[in-house]
Motif scaffolding. Sequence first.
Motif, mmCIF file in Angstrom:
data_model
loop_
_atom_site.group_PDB
_atom_site.id
_atom_site.type_symbol
_atom_site.label_atom_id
_atom_site.label_comp_id
_atom_site.label_asym_id
_atom_site.label_seq_id
_atom_site.Cartn_x
_atom_site.Cartn_y
_atom_site.Cartn_z
ATOM 1 N N GLU A 1 37.847 11.057 112.428
ATOM 2 C CA GLU A 1 38.816 12.154 112.492
ATOM 3 C C GLU A 1 39.741 11.987 111.292
ATOM 4 O OE1 GLU A 1 42.695 13.246 115.146
ATOM 5 O OE2 GLU A 1 41.019 12.295 116.182
ATOM 6 N N ILE A 2 40.217 13.083 110.769
ATOM 7 C CA ILE A 2 41.187 13.056 109.679
ATOM 8 C C ILE A 2 42.511 13.568 110.224
ATOM 9 C CG2 ILE A 2 41.834 14.077 107.462
ATOM 10 C CD1 ILE A 2 38.836 14.106 106.761
ATOM 11 N N GLY A 3 43.562 12.821 109.974
ATOM 12 C CA GLY A 3 44.904 13.229 110.383
ATOM 13 C C GLY A 3 45.840 13.189 109.191
ATOM 14 N N TYR A 4 46.856 14.024 109.227
ATOM 15 C CA TYR A 4 47.795 14.052 108.103
ATOM 16 C C TYR A 4 49.076 14.766 108.481
ATOM 17 C CZ TYR A 4 46.226 18.872 107.612
ATOM 18 O OH TYR A 4 45.932 20.179 107.863
ATOM 19 N N TRP A 5 50.093 14.529 107.678
ATOM 20 C CA TRP A 5 51.264 15.386 107.610
ATOM 21 C C TRP A 5 51.680 15.483 106.155
ATOM 22 C CZ3 TRP A 5 55.275 12.918 105.385
ATOM 23 C CH2 TRP A 5 55.498 11.564 105.647
ATOM 24 N N ALA B 1 61.277 11.472 105.149
ATOM 25 C CA ALA B 1 60.329 12.586 105.327
ATOM 26 C C ALA B 1 60.141 12.925 106.795
ATOM 27 C CB ALA B 1 58.988 12.235 104.687
ATOM 28 N N CYS B 2 60.094 11.901 107.634
ATOM 29 C CA CYS B 2 59.787 12.121 109.059
ATOM 30 C C CYS B 2 60.970 12.630 109.870
ATOM 31 C CB CYS B 2 59.202 10.853 109.671
ATOM 32 S SG CYS B 2 57.529 10.518 109.084
ATOM 33 N N GLU C 1 59.199 19.558 111.926
ATOM 34 C CA GLU C 1 57.837 20.094 111.898
ATOM 35 C C GLU C 1 56.792 18.980 111.954
ATOM 36 O OE1 GLU C 1 56.693 23.544 111.893
ATOM 37 O OE2 GLU C 1 58.687 23.450 112.772
ATOM 38 N N ILE C 2 57.106 17.819 111.404
ATOM 39 C CA ILE C 2 56.156 16.706 111.452
ATOM 40 C C ILE C 2 55.983 16.250 112.894
ATOM 41 C CG2 ILE C 2 55.766 14.302 110.770
ATOM 42 C CD1 ILE C 2 57.014 15.060 108.033
#
Length: 166
Positions: free
Chosen positions: A84-88, A24-25, A29-30
């Motif tokens: 904090e919220i982080g995501y991909w 995925a990584c 874009e990630i």
Amino acid sequence: MADCRAVLTLRPPRVEDADALVAACQDPEIARWTSVPSPYTRAHALEWIGRRLPTVESYLGFEDDVLVGSFSLLEIDVERRYAEIGYWVAREARGRGVATRAVDWLRARGAELGLSTFELLIHQDNPASQGVARRAGFTDTGERRPAPRVSPPTPPEWIVYRRNDA
């Protein structure tokens, strides 16, 4: 492609998730919108999976056992009731509401920890994530910051979206 109403399951990462994370990584874009290294290697995945920090809770999201993203509570501060919220979101899962559902789940998880104030830091050129913030009930504070947790510091191009559930 999974149905947009597919059940999203979030759980802590496991060693057996490393190959799916690496695959995925590879999406540029990630790396563009996050601090995920590029190229992303199995060693990066294993290091991240094994990481244990008292101020971070990390989860992987799955639909039908397929990895659709990575979602975290970061900078957890119980005294301030803040995170904090982080995501991909994986390329194949974008545009289906995965991030918004995960952000809602993370807020509920944060509430279990006694948290009530949540922030999303989103690059000014990332309209998709800005839309996630608005759909999840976050408000643009007008504040701009450098990219979080990167060195050297970047220009203040990250919009601070905040939601207070107190």
